[in-house]
Each structure stands twice: as structure tokens, then as C-alpha cells.
Scaffold this motif. Structure first.
Motif, PDB file in Angstrom:
ATOM      1  N   UNK A   1      69.382  90.038 -75.345  1.00  0.00           N
ATOM      2  CA  UNK A   1      68.807  91.058 -74.449  1.00  0.00           C
ATOM      3  C   UNK A   1      67.379  90.674 -74.033  1.00  0.00           C
ATOM      4  N   UNK A   2      67.268  89.973 -72.905  1.00  0.00           N
ATOM      5  CA  UNK A   2      65.919  89.552 -72.510  1.00  0.00           C
ATOM      6  C   UNK A   2      65.099  90.736 -72.020  1.00  0.00           C
ATOM      7  N   UNK A   3      65.761  91.878 -71.746  1.00  0.00           N
ATOM      8  CA  UNK A   3      64.977  93.029 -71.295  1.00  0.00           C
ATOM      9  C   UNK A   3      64.106  93.608 -72.414  1.00  0.00           C
ATOM     10  N   UNK A   4      64.401  93.238 -73.657  1.00  0.00           N
ATOM     11  CA  UNK A   4      63.616  93.751 -74.777  1.00  0.00           C
ATOM     12  C   UNK A   4      62.142  93.368 -74.629  1.00  0.00           C
ATOM     13  N   UNK A   5      61.903  92.205 -74.045  1.00  0.00           N
ATOM     14  CA  UNK A   5      60.515  91.727 -73.942  1.00  0.00           C
ATOM     15  C   UNK A   5      59.767  92.328 -72.760  1.00  0.00           C
ATOM     16  N   UNK A   6      60.508  92.881 -71.796  1.00  0.00           N
ATOM     17  CA  UNK A   6      59.817  93.284 -70.567  1.00  0.00           C
ATOM     18  C   UNK A   6      59.803  94.798 -70.328  1.00  0.00           C
ATOM     19  N   UNK A   7      60.674  95.572 -70.988  1.00  0.00           N
ATOM     20  CA  UNK A   7      60.739  97.008 -70.692  1.00  0.00           C
ATOM     21  C   UNK A   7      60.179  97.824 -71.851  1.00  0.00           C
ATOM     22  N   UNK A   8      59.557  98.969 -71.529  1.00  0.00           N
ATOM     23  CA  UNK A   8      59.056  99.847 -72.587  1.00  0.00           C
ATOM     24  C   UNK A   8      60.223 100.582 -73.248  1.00  0.00           C
ATOM     25  N   UNK A   9      59.939 101.291 -74.341  1.00  0.00           N
ATOM     26  CA  UNK A   9      60.987 101.909 -75.158  1.00  0.00           C
ATOM     27  C   UNK A   9      61.928 102.810 -74.392  1.00  0.00           C
ATOM     28  N   UNK A  10      61.381 103.657 -73.517  1.00  0.00           N
ATOM     29  CA  UNK A  10      62.217 104.620 -72.803  1.00  0.00           C
ATOM     30  C   UNK A  10      63.158 103.919 -71.815  1.00  0.00           C
ATOM     31  N   UNK A  11      62.575 103.057 -70.992  1.00  0.00           N
ATOM     32  CA  UNK A  11      63.387 102.327 -70.005  1.00  0.00           C
ATOM     33  C   UNK A  11      64.404 101.427 -70.703  1.00  0.00           C
ATOM     34  N   UNK A  12      64.011 100.854 -71.833  1.00  0.00           N
ATOM     35  CA  UNK A  12      64.913  99.976 -72.570  1.00  0.00           C
ATOM     36  C   UNK A  12      66.153 100.734 -73.049  1.00  0.00           C
ATOM     37  N   UNK A  13      65.954 101.957 -73.547  1.00  0.00           N
ATOM     38  CA  UNK A  13      67.094 102.788 -73.988  1.00  0.00           C
ATOM     39  C   UNK A  13      68.011 103.077 -72.799  1.00  0.00           C
ATOM     40  N   UNK A  14      67.398 103.394 -71.661  1.00  0.00           N
ATOM     41  CA  UNK A  14      68.198 103.693 -70.463  1.00  0.00           C
ATOM     42  C   UNK A  14      69.005 102.474 -70.031  1.00  0.00           C
ATOM     43  N   UNK A  15      68.390 101.302 -70.082  1.00  0.00           N
ATOM     44  CA  UNK A  15      69.101 100.078 -69.687  1.00  0.00           C
ATOM     45  C   UNK A  15      70.243  99.765 -70.647  1.00  0.00           C
ATOM     46  N   UNK A  16      70.037 100.040 -71.936  1.00  0.00           N
ATOM     47  CA  UNK A  16      71.110  99.797 -72.910  1.00  0.00           C
ATOM     48  C   UNK A  16      72.287 100.718 -72.680  1.00  0.00           C
ATOM     49  N   UNK A  17      71.991 101.970 -72.360  1.00  0.00           N
ATOM     50  CA  UNK A  17      73.052 102.944 -72.055  1.00  0.00           C
ATOM     51  C   UNK A  17      73.862 102.448 -70.848  1.00  0.00           C
ATOM     52  N   UNK A  18      73.149 102.037 -69.802  1.00  0.00           N
ATOM     53  CA  UNK A  18      73.824 101.575 -68.577  1.00  0.00           C
ATOM     54  C   UNK A  18      74.688 100.343 -68.869  1.00  0.00           C
ATOM     55  N   UNK A  19      74.191  99.468 -69.723  1.00  0.00           N
ATOM     56  CA  UNK A  19      74.988  98.293 -70.081  1.00  0.00           C
ATOM     57  C   UNK A  19      76.240  98.696 -70.875  1.00  0.00           C
ATOM     58  N   UNK A  20      76.063  99.611 -71.807  1.00  0.00           N
ATOM     59  CA  UNK A  20      77.162 100.032 -72.692  1.00  0.00           C
ATOM     60  C   UNK A  20      78.326 100.644 -71.909  1.00  0.00           C
ATOM     61  N   UNK A  21      77.995 101.488 -70.904  1.00  0.00           N
ATOM     62  CA  UNK A  21      79.049 102.221 -70.210  1.00  0.00           C
ATOM     63  C   UNK A  21      79.904 101.319 -69.317  1.00  0.00           C
ATOM     64  N   UNK A  22      79.482 100.071 -69.121  1.00  0.00           N
ATOM     65  CA  UNK A  22      80.311  99.119 -68.369  1.00  0.00           C
ATOM     66  C   UNK A  22      81.701  99.007 -69.005  1.00  0.00           C
ATOM     67  N   UNK A  23      81.761  99.287 -70.317  1.00  0.00           N
ATOM     68  CA  UNK A  23      83.024  99.213 -71.058  1.00  0.00           C
ATOM     69  C   UNK A  23      84.083 100.183 -70.553  1.00  0.00           C
ATOM     70  N   UNK A  24      83.692 101.206 -69.801  1.00  0.00           N
ATOM     71  CA  UNK A  24      84.685 102.177 -69.314  1.00  0.00           C
ATOM     72  C   UNK A  24      85.661 101.519 -68.338  1.00  0.00           C
ATOM     73  N   UNK A  25      85.241 100.370 -67.786  1.00  0.00           N
ATOM     74  CA  UNK A  25      86.126  99.628 -66.873  1.00  0.00           C
ATOM     75  C   UNK A  25      87.270  98.950 -67.642  1.00  0.00           C
ATOM     76  N   UNK A  26      87.195  99.000 -68.976  1.00  0.00           N
ATOM     77  CA  UNK A  26      88.276  98.463 -69.815  1.00  0.00           C
ATOM     78  C   UNK A  26      89.164  99.554 -70.401  1.00  0.00           C
ATOM     79  N   UNK A  27      88.882 100.817 -70.107  1.00  0.00           N
ATOM     80  CA  UNK A  27      89.703 101.896 -70.661  1.00  0.00           C
ATOM     81  C   UNK A  27      90.793 102.222 -69.645  1.00  0.00           C
TER      82      UNK A  27
END
Lengths: 201, 201
Positions: A1-27
Motif C-alpha cells: 500500500x504505497x498510499x500509506x506514505x502519502x495520505x493522512x489517517x482519515x483519507x487513508x481509512x477512506x481509501x482502504x474502504x474503497x479498495x476493499x469494496x472492489x470485492x463485491x464484483x466477485x459476489x
């Protein structure tokens, strides 16, 4: 996760959520595409019921907020990331559905900052409870979509599982009186489907 | 179409529109899933950028209506039903993109009753023009999503087509100043991508 170095805590959590939900395309759902060519996934399904909500809003129960309904629809299936899709006519898996999905809601929404975690989880709960006009309209869209796909694909999952017209009507009963124009549509189309021979009497 | 016998003219047009747009699940984009496993289609893409819009709304330009932006996003890619997806870095197909898409917008929205035809076409036009805060935010989501997928899949379409960092920044230039928190993210992540070796300097 290269975003760990560039985003603050709040934005980083939001980006992780957005990445995680990509999995719904496999349900994958039971529902077939309207041309019967293949099944569809939860992301595709959700997009379609949101289009339906905007297009069919004029039939919604009095007091429905389209904006609120859209947000509920957007998030309503995220729990299936971990809980999987439960087929509408599978009584066994429906038994522990609530518990499985509640745990899944906690898991996915807790990726977000606390305020968003709470807001999105409340939206999901309102959808589950379906005791507001907006929640009822949203659930109607969610149920009407596979119904229409079974009509278009001339039987789809009804034929495959030997479903009877009464089972179909039972499934839609909780919204049909409140949304009469679409309730009438389900009533008449299911009758026509029996006549055409792709739904059992 | 058995619904021809049971639905009135207005509802019938709405049902035909809803059936037609199922085809968007067949319009494949260049963008890879975040795990790089496969490409994604326009329906999946649209669902994801709507989740992004709700999640990242706090960074939107002043005056943005989230509701309005969601509606624009919902419809923005319907023109690709007939016009196909145009790859971001393909200058040739961009030449007649506007004309192709304008014809396609007329074709898909004219399936609907006249009032909805006009409303939805206006929404699409506002998205295309991107001269309102909501339109700008919507376009930012549309562009940021493939950017993030290229980051997650360590190069994705950038690697495949030998894209340089300046080309990426050029593509995002029109919104970066207006949405500074996310503009800064693109600036920094693209820099990190060069350092990691999956985007050319």
C-alpha cells in the motif's frame, strides 16, 4: 500500500474502504442477465437498482426521499462481501442471515473513520428494517429487479428451481400494497408468466 | 415482451429503458480490478465511483450537491451502450468522441417518456460540460477511480501502454486545483508510482 506514505489517517481509512469494496464484483448472484447469457454480480445489480429507483421514483410511497433511498441502495449489499449472497427462495440460509450480515456490516464499515462508520451502518440498518417510506421503496427496487430479469429471461431462476407463483407473490407481499402501480405490475406479469409456461401455477 | 400486455404506455417505456441499460454490463473498460485479476465493466465502474462520491464528499468543491452528483454519475456512462468505452490515453478516438456520445445519449434517453428523456439528458450534458461544482466533483470521481486501480494493481494500464507521469497529471489537471486534498493525493501517489517503477517519469 504505497498510499500509506502519502495520505493522512482519515483519507487513508477512506481509501482502504474503497479498495476493499472492489470485492463485491466477485459476489455472484443467482439472477441471470436479461438475455440469460450469464449471472450477474452484486456491483452490477446495485448499479441497476439505483437506475431503477431514479426511473420509477414517481411510484414511490408518499414521503420517500430519492436521495436517501439511493444511499441505502448503494450500501445495502456490502455485507455480502463476507456474508455472501443468500438466494431468495433458500429457507435454510435465511435462518442465520441476519446474524451473518450484521457481523459483516460491522467488519466493512469499521474500515472507515468513526463518523462515517456510524452513518453508513445506520443507513444499512434502516434498509434492513424497511420501516420508512424510503427504506420500503429501496427494498422494492431490490426485489423487483430479479423479478424483471426472470420475466425477460423467460423463467431464469424460477424455472431452474421450480418456483411457483404463490412463492413469488409471497416474496413481494411486504411492499405491493404500499407501491400499488408496481404491485399491480408484479401481479399481472407473474400471471402472464404462468400462462407463458415459465412459472408454475 | 410480455409486459406489453400488462403495462400502460408510460410504465412500458420505463421498463424498456431499464431492460436496455442491462447492456452496460457488456461494455468492458481498460481498467483492471484492484487485484489485477480482470478488467471491469461500466456498470461495476459506475457503482464504485458512486461509493467513492459518498465516501469522499467532504473534499468536494463548495456548492457541490451530493444528490445531484450521484444522479450524474449514475447516468454518465450510458452513452457507452452504443458509443463504446474510449481509452483515456487514446487521442485518435477522442477526436469524434463528443459526436458519437451525443448521438448515443439521444438514442438511449429517448426510450423514456418525454419528461424523463429531457431531465436525464440534461443531467448527462451537465456532466459533460463539468462547469458546475457537482459536475466537477462527479468527473473527479470518474477519473480518480482508474487512477487508484492503477496504483493498487501496481501499474495496470499505465505499464501496459507505457504511460508517463506527465500524461497522468495532464489528465487530472482540470480538477486538481478545485479539489485540493485529492489533487495532492494524485500528485504524491503518481510520484510514488514512479519511484516504485510502475509509472514512467
Amino acid at each position: 500500500m504505497i498510499e500509506r506514505e502519502v495520505a493522512n489517517g482519515r483519507l487513508l481509512r477512506q481509501l482502504r474502504f474503497i479498495k476493499e469494496i472492489d470485492g463485491l464484483k466477485d459476489v455472484w448472484r443467482q439472477t441471470y442477465r436479461v438475455d440469460g447469457s450469464r449471472r450477474e454480480n452484486d456491483a452490477e445489480h446495485t448499479w441497476e437498482i439505483m437506475i431503477m429507483a431514479v426511473t420509477l421514483y414517481e411510484y414511490a410511497p408518499p414521503g420517500t426521499s430519492l436521495f436517501h433511498a439511493l444511499k441505502m441502495l448503494l450500501f445495502h449489499d456490502l455485507v455480502e462481501l463476507y456474508a455472501g449472497d443468500t438466494f431468495a427462495y433458500d429457507a435454510d440460509s435465511h435462518r442465520d442471515k441476519n446474524e451473518r450480515e450484521s457481523r459483516a456490516a460491522e467488519r466493512v464499515f469499521s474500515l472507515l473513520p468513526k463518523d462515517q462508520h456510524e452513518t453508513f451502518r445506520r443507513l444499512w440498518q434502516e434498509y434492513e428494517d424497511a420501516d420508512t417510506a424510503s427504506g420500503q421503496f429501496a427494498r422494492c427496487m431490490d426485489k423487483l429487479q430479479p423479478f424483471l430479469h426472470n420475466i425477460h429471461s423467460r423463467g431464469g431462476t424460477w424455472k431452474q428451481h421450480g418456483i411457483r407463483r404463490q412463492q413469488v407473490l409471497e416474496r413481494h407481499r411486504d411492499w405491493m400494497d404500499q407501491i400499488p402501480a408496481l404491485g399491480e405490475l408484479v401481479e399481472k406479469l407473474s400471471h402472464a408468466a404462468v400462462k407463458e409456461g415459465f412459472l408454475l401455477e
